[in-house]
Motif scaffolding. Structure first.
Motif, PDB file in Angstrom:
ATOM      1  N   GLN A 134      -4.931  -1.843   0.642  1.00  0.00           N
ATOM      2  CA  GLN A 134      -4.574  -3.151   0.088  1.00  0.00           C
ATOM      3  C   GLN A 134      -5.398  -4.265   0.735  1.00  0.00           C
ATOM      4  O   GLN A 134      -5.826  -5.209   0.075  1.00  0.00           O
TER       5      GLN A 134
ATOM      6  N   GLN B 249       4.597  -5.180   4.424  1.00  0.00           N
ATOM      7  CA  GLN B 249       4.696  -3.740   4.669  1.00  0.00           C
ATOM      8  C   GLN B 249       4.285  -3.405   6.103  1.00  0.00           C
ATOM      9  O   GLN B 249       4.904  -2.559   6.759  1.00  0.00           O
TER      10      GLN B 249
ATOM     11  N   GLU C 273       7.111  -4.244   8.384  1.00  0.00           N
ATOM     12  CA  GLU C 273       8.191  -3.262   8.232  1.00  0.00           C
ATOM     13  C   GLU C 273       7.913  -1.999   9.033  1.00  0.00           C
ATOM     14  O   GLU C 273       8.809  -1.413   9.634  1.00  0.00           O
ATOM     15  N   LEU C 274       6.637  -1.593   9.048  1.00  0.00           N
ATOM     16  CA  LEU C 274       6.251  -0.343   9.714  1.00  0.00           C
ATOM     17  C   LEU C 274       5.771  -0.565  11.143  1.00  0.00           C
ATOM     18  O   LEU C 274       5.329   0.374  11.800  1.00  0.00           O
TER      19      LEU C 274
ATOM     20  N   ASP D  16       1.106   5.670   5.233  1.00  0.00           N
ATOM     21  CA  ASP D  16       1.418   4.239   5.110  1.00  0.00           C
ATOM     22  C   ASP D  16       0.294   3.360   5.651  1.00  0.00           C
ATOM     23  O   ASP D  16      -0.041   2.333   5.064  1.00  0.00           O
ATOM     24  N   ARG D  17      -0.278   3.767   6.776  1.00  0.00           N
ATOM     25  CA  ARG D  17      -1.334   2.963   7.394  1.00  0.00           C
ATOM     26  C   ARG D  17      -2.558   2.870   6.479  1.00  0.00           C
ATOM     27  O   ARG D  17      -3.144   1.804   6.305  1.00  0.00           O
TER      28      ARG D  17
ATOM     29  N   LYS E  53       1.841  -9.124   0.439  1.00  0.00           N
ATOM     30  CA  LYS E  53       2.588  -7.870   0.269  1.00  0.00           C
ATOM     31  C   LYS E  53       2.207  -6.857   1.350  1.00  0.00           C
ATOM     32  O   LYS E  53       3.071  -6.174   1.913  1.00  0.00           O
ATOM     33  N   ALA E  54       0.903  -6.779   1.635  1.00  0.00           N
ATOM     34  CA  ALA E  54       0.429  -5.834   2.654  1.00  0.00           C
ATOM     35  C   ALA E  54       0.960  -6.215   4.033  1.00  0.00           C
ATOM     36  O   ALA E  54       1.339  -5.342   4.826  1.00  0.00           O
TER      37      ALA E  54
ATOM     38  N   GLN F  57       6.531   8.682   9.551  1.00  0.00           N
ATOM     39  CA  GLN F  57       5.386   7.811   9.839  1.00  0.00           C
ATOM     40  C   GLN F  57       4.604   8.262  11.065  1.00  0.00           C
ATOM     41  O   GLN F  57       3.382   8.124  11.117  1.00  0.00           O
TER      42      GLN F  57
ATOM     43  N   GLN G 223      -2.575   3.181   3.241  1.00  0.00           N
ATOM     44  CA  GLN G 223      -2.227   2.385   2.051  1.00  0.00           C
ATOM     45  C   GLN G 223      -2.309   0.890   2.340  1.00  0.00           C
ATOM     46  O   GLN G 223      -2.776   0.112   1.501  1.00  0.00           O
ATOM     47  N   ILE G 224      -1.863   0.497   3.542  1.00  0.00           N
ATOM     48  CA  ILE G 224      -1.970  -0.918   3.910  1.00  0.00           C
ATOM     49  C   ILE G 224      -3.439  -1.321   4.038  1.00  0.00           C
ATOM     50  O   ILE G 224      -3.849  -2.383   3.574  1.00  0.00           O
TER      51      ILE G 224
END
Length: 493
Positions: A99, A125, A128-129, A92-93, A121-122, A265, A95-96
């Motif tokens: 972006q 996210q 959220e995380l 996840d990290r 959007k980034a 995560q 992917q952010i």
């Protein structure tokens, strides 16, 4: 234990699985010009070696000695770029961050609205995380775009960004303070070992209280709570308070079970929490709780992401736990194939874990063989520790010597026992952290061979009485948990 770390490029290549090597070749061959590239020839040459040897590489005349360093650096970078593109390495990290990089490119191209759309959007996210550090970077780029260009994106946008930025700054400050505290306590544990007297205990406690006096647990989010619980576990271990350590390692683990998505995560910290919880339950000899938490961990392991780091850590935790459970319950049957499984897995994971963990497993294998009266194999694994090429922590070194002497006594090897009791005594005198237990045990084995049979019983009784008294002292209790010396003494009595 092979040392793969002599060369960073070689160690990276040896860490690649078949799929990753194939992907690298595909990545390189996307350009026809790379087909016979020197860095690809170097990759193939290094991949075929069992141990890094620069002379073999130079004999292949891929490049000159002067150019080899630059070629290795280029190959290293190409492998990392290839891995960066691999779906198996994505999290996840990353992917952010990807972006964020895309938004930066769009910003530099002058496509401000498109950049802001991706950033929004980034950022969502990241919130959220709870990736607050990345969220802060995103906010900074948003502020740059909004302050330099008339985007007319949202009315009142400036106030919104300022408020978000101030809130994130405070949260990051809190996280930073707790992570610094956790790291400081952990470094104290590694550098100085456990507190040796009341003065050291009070000094550590006062430091901890000063650093956490403004912390309100109810205000903390997941990551802040995680750092806070970790800091408390390090504190408990430093002052050797097993009940306190159990309380906070349990909170650490339960934090993940409350938010199960966090296991995917942060699998490493989930595993680390379980590692310390199980270790403390082993030291407390709490068989029922140990079994409950291990089975819960084993069930959760099915959902772990398949990364080298997680697989290696799970290997260490799994087999340490299986052996520890056997030591708590020596009457429990243990699969004769377990030791073979451990040795096979050590070969697979040895480059991914530090040598200390391998030596600890060797000591437990030696203790397992000793309990099964297989003195030859027990002695062999003790020798692997004593004669290791790597740094050995002195307490591990000392208790390996003690297990050797227990082996020699039970197998009737009096001559070797004399030799090792002298070596142990000399080692004990040089130990930085020797204490009354190590000194007493050392002298006991020195004197043991010179005693008549009727005198030996009294010597064993005296040592047993001493260890019982030592176990009432929290600062000394841990020393008797490496090997079950008292059980052995009772058998002799």
């Amino acid at each position: 234990m092979s040392n793969y770390n002599k060369d960073s490029l070689f160690s990276l290549i040896k860490s690649l699985n078949r799929s990753e090597k194939r992907q690298f070749k595909v990545y390189v061959h996307r350009l026809q010009i790379n087909t016979d590239a020197k860095f690809l020839l170097l990759f193939d040459a290094l991949d075929k070696l069992e141990e890094y040897d620069e002379t073999i590489i130079l004999k292949k005349k891929i490049t000159t000695k002067q150019q080899l360093s630059n070629l290795k650096a280029h190959l290293y970078k190409q492998i990392l770029v290839s891995l960066r593109m691999s779906p198996s390495q994505q999290n996840d990290r990353m992917q952010i961050r990807e972006q964020f990089d895309f938004a930066t490119i769009l910003y530099q191209k002058g496509l401000y609205k498109q950049s802001l759309k991706i950033l929004d959007k980034a950022k969502f996210q990241a919130y959220e995380l709870e990736e607050k550090a990345i969220a802060y970077d995103i906010l900074e780029l948003e502020k740059i775009i909004e302050s330099q260009y008339i985007t007319r994106s949202i009315s009142g946008r400036a106030d919104q960004l300022i408020q978000e930025s101030e809130e994130l700054t405070l949260q990051n400050l809190q996280t930073n303070r707790l992570s610094n505290l956790s790291l400081k306590l952990y470094s104290l544990l590694l550098e100085n070992g456990y507190a040796k007297n009341e003065e050291e205990i009070n000094k550590i406690k006062n430091f901890f209280l000063e650093e956490t006096k403004e912390i309100n647990l109810s205000d903390l989010k997941f990551k802040e709570k995680l750092w806070f619980y970790k800091a408390n576990v390090w504190l408990a271990m430093l002052i050797q308070d097993s009940d306190y350590a159990f309380e906070y390692s349990k909170k650490w683990v339960e934090l993940f079970y409350e938010k199960k998505e966090r296991i995917q995560q942060h699998p490493v910290w989930f595993l680390k929490g379980h590692t310390y919880l199980l270790k403390i339950l082993y030291l407390k000899k709490n068989s029922e709780e140990f079994k409950f938490w291990y089975e819960k961990l084993e069930k959760s392991s099915l959902d772990f992401p398949t990364t080298d780091n997680v697989e290696a850590l799970w290997f260490v935790t799994k087999f340490n736990s299986k052996l520890n459970y056997f030591f708590i319950n020596p009457k429990e049957n243990i699969s004769p194939f377990l030791i073979k499984d451990i040795l096979r897995e050590i070969k697979i994971h040895q480059r991914k874990i530090d040598n200390h963990h391998i030596l600890i497993l060797y000591l437990k294998i030696a203790a397992y063989h000793f309990l099964n009266k297989d003195w030859e194999n027990s002695f062999e694994y003790c020798q692997k520790i004593i004669h290791s090429d790597f740094y050995i922590q002195e307490d591990l070194h000392f208790y390996t010597y003690v297990l050797i002497m227990m082996n020699l006594y039970d197998s009737g090897n009096d001559l070797e026992l004399d030799s090792y009791s002298y070596k142990t005594h000399q080692f004990c005198k040089k130990m930085k952290n020797n204490n009354s237990i190590t000194r007493k045990i050392s002298l006991f084995f020195i004197e043991l061979n010179d005693l008549y049979p009727q005198e030996k019983i009294k010597a064993f009784r005296d040592l047993d009485k001493f260890l019982i008294e030592a176990e009432s002292d929290e600062l000394l209790r841990r020393n008797t948990n490496y090997i079950n010396l008292r059980r052995w003494i009772k058998d002799k009595i």
